[in-house]
Design a protein around this motif. Structure first.
Motif, PDB file in Angstrom:
ATOM      1  N   LYS B  25     -27.489 -26.561  21.020  1.00 34.94           N
ATOM      2  CA  LYS B  25     -26.346 -27.245  20.407  1.00 34.94           C
ATOM      3  C   LYS B  25     -25.116 -27.295  21.292  1.00 34.94           C
ATOM      4  O   LYS B  25     -24.837 -26.343  22.028  1.00 34.94           O
ATOM      5  CB  LYS B  25     -25.931 -26.521  19.127  1.00 34.94           C
ATOM      6  CG  LYS B  25     -26.889 -26.714  17.999  1.00 34.94           C
ATOM      7  CD  LYS B  25     -26.466 -25.837  16.834  1.00 34.94           C
ATOM      8  CE  LYS B  25     -27.485 -25.922  15.712  1.00 34.94           C
ATOM      9  NZ  LYS B  25     -27.249 -24.899  14.699  1.00 34.94           N
ATOM     10  N   ILE B  26     -24.374 -28.381  21.140  1.00 31.13           N
ATOM     11  CA  ILE B  26     -23.057 -28.506  21.760  1.00 31.13           C
ATOM     12  C   ILE B  26     -22.044 -28.474  20.633  1.00 31.13           C
ATOM     13  O   ILE B  26     -22.273 -29.038  19.559  1.00 31.13           O
ATOM     14  CB  ILE B  26     -22.969 -29.834  22.542  1.00 31.13           C
ATOM     15  CG1 ILE B  26     -23.512 -29.595  23.943  1.00 31.13           C
ATOM     16  CG2 ILE B  26     -21.550 -30.372  22.604  1.00 31.13           C
ATOM     17  CD1 ILE B  26     -23.213 -30.657  24.916  1.00 31.13           C
ATOM     18  N   MET B  27     -20.956 -27.771  20.870  1.00 32.58           N
ATOM     19  CA  MET B  27     -19.921 -27.630  19.840  1.00 32.58           C
ATOM     20  C   MET B  27     -18.802 -28.617  20.127  1.00 32.58           C
ATOM     21  O   MET B  27     -18.331 -28.705  21.259  1.00 32.58           O
ATOM     22  CB  MET B  27     -19.388 -26.199  19.963  1.00 32.58           C
ATOM     23  CG  MET B  27     -18.315 -25.850  19.011  1.00 32.58           C
ATOM     24  SD  MET B  27     -19.088 -25.137  17.565  1.00 32.58           S
ATOM     25  CE  MET B  27     -17.736 -25.213  16.430  1.00 32.58           C
ATOM     26  N   LEU B  28     -18.390 -29.331  19.123  1.00 35.35           N
ATOM     27  CA  LEU B  28     -17.211 -30.176  19.276  1.00 35.35           C
ATOM     28  C   LEU B  28     -16.038 -29.424  18.672  1.00 35.35           C
ATOM     29  O   LEU B  28     -16.207 -28.667  17.722  1.00 35.35           O
ATOM     30  CB  LEU B  28     -17.387 -31.518  18.562  1.00 35.35           C
ATOM     31  CG  LEU B  28     -18.588 -32.347  18.982  1.00 35.35           C
ATOM     32  CD1 LEU B  28     -18.580 -33.683  18.268  1.00 35.35           C
ATOM     33  CD2 LEU B  28     -18.607 -32.572  20.472  1.00 35.35           C
ATOM     34  N   GLU B  33     -21.247 -29.828  15.229  1.00 35.14           N
ATOM     35  CA  GLU B  33     -22.183 -29.454  16.282  1.00 35.14           C
ATOM     36  C   GLU B  33     -23.206 -30.567  16.449  1.00 35.14           C
ATOM     37  O   GLU B  33     -23.598 -31.202  15.484  1.00 35.14           O
ATOM     38  CB  GLU B  33     -22.919 -28.165  15.906  1.00 35.14           C
ATOM     39  CG  GLU B  33     -22.053 -26.933  16.028  1.00 35.14           C
ATOM     40  CD  GLU B  33     -22.831 -25.664  15.720  1.00 35.14           C
ATOM     41  OE1 GLU B  33     -22.577 -24.660  16.369  1.00 35.14           O
ATOM     42  OE2 GLU B  33     -23.695 -25.698  14.819  1.00 35.14           O
TER      43      GLU B  33
END
Lengths: 218, 69
Positions: B25-28, B33
């Motif tokens: 996952k990439i977190m904004l 996510e």
């Protein structure tokens, strides 16, 4: 005459807990600098009322916002909007750095073109980072977040050191590039997060920018 | 021509993303996510976020291979 800075740093969800963690190093540095007077609106103090009061009573020349954002606002504690089109006049004659999503896109432009802020530094899209899911309760120890912490520190640290806005952006972008090239190897990446970390760094590099006068400094 | 170039870039980025753990996952900053799977979906749907992902992935590859724009 000390230079004056206002910082807002809420900490009430995962994203703000990381930004709060990122801010600790610069807070520590500023506390040791006699020539800088800092108003630190942290946790629940990061609200609209305090923000307005500090700006009118202390008249800081630099505003450093940490929080959620969209194209027209930046928030403080519990999603309360602390800077938006209704009070953007408060940025007049000041430098703003918003470590928040999207706000440079519209709010930054309005601050500079309509309200004569000296400069507005921020992101034209989301601010991205990668976290280690096992570290969300202790972001200070999250290795995945380290390169993002480093870039955020470089930006505010260069501003505090009095470099002009153009140089500050250039330096931070160079650091993003350098970290994209050099970050991580398969040996220290057991969960395969490096490609994503590189991508998020490239994203932040692409969307970091400024509006206003590039020659101004704090 | 421009469209053909984009389609080529899109294929390259999709091929790269499909080699990753699709649940990573990439977190904004906004507490949203995105998993790799989500990013692949946005690219395949040709939406604004998907196009931005392709654009940034290509820029990242240029940095990694020292190609100056």
């Amino acid at each position: 005459m000390p230079k004056k800075l206002l910082i807002t740093r809420p900490n009430y969800d995962v994203a703000t807990s990381y930004l709060y963690s990122f801010s600790k190093e610069i807070i520590k540095k500023i506390k040791g600098v006699k020539e800088i007077h800092m108003a630190d609106l942290q946790l629940a103090k990061a609200n609209r009322n305090n923000f307005t009061t500090v700006l009118s009573k202390q008249n800081p020349s630099l505003i450093f916002l940490n929080g959620h954002g969209d194209t027209t606002s930046v928030t403080g504690h519990k999603d309360e909007s602390i800077l938006d089109e209704k009070n953007i006049n408060l940025t007049k004659d000041r430098i703003v750095y918003a470590l928040a999503c999207d706000s440079l896109e519209k709010l930054g432009k309005i601050a500079v073109t309509k309200e004569k802020a000296k400069a507005y530094i921020g992101y034209r899209a989301s601010f991205m980072f990668v976290k280690d899911p096992s570290r969300t309760s202790s972001p200070d120890k999250d290795k995945n977040a380290m390169p993002f912490r480093k870039a955020c520190f470089t930006l505010i640290n260069s501003l505090i050191d009095g470099e002009n806005v153009s140089k500050v952006i250039e330096k931070t972008k160079s650091q993003y590039e350098e970290m994209i090239r050099s970050y991580g190897t398969s040996e220290d990446d057991p969960y395969g997060d490096v490609p994503l970390i590189r991508f998020a760094l490239a994203w932040d590099l692409e969307f970091l920018g400024m509006e206003g006068d590039p020659s101004v400094s704090f | 021509m421009k469209n053909e170039l984009y389609e080529g870039q899109k294929e390259l980025v999709l091929a790269r993303l499909k080699t990753l753990n699709t649940n990573s996952k990439i977190m904004l900053g906004g507490d949203k996510e995105y998993t790799v799977k989500d990013m692949i979906k946005h690219i395949e749907d040709n939406d604004d976020f998907g196009r931005k992902v392709v654009e940034v992935q290509i820029k990242m590859l240029k940095i990694l291979t020292n190609i100056r724009e």
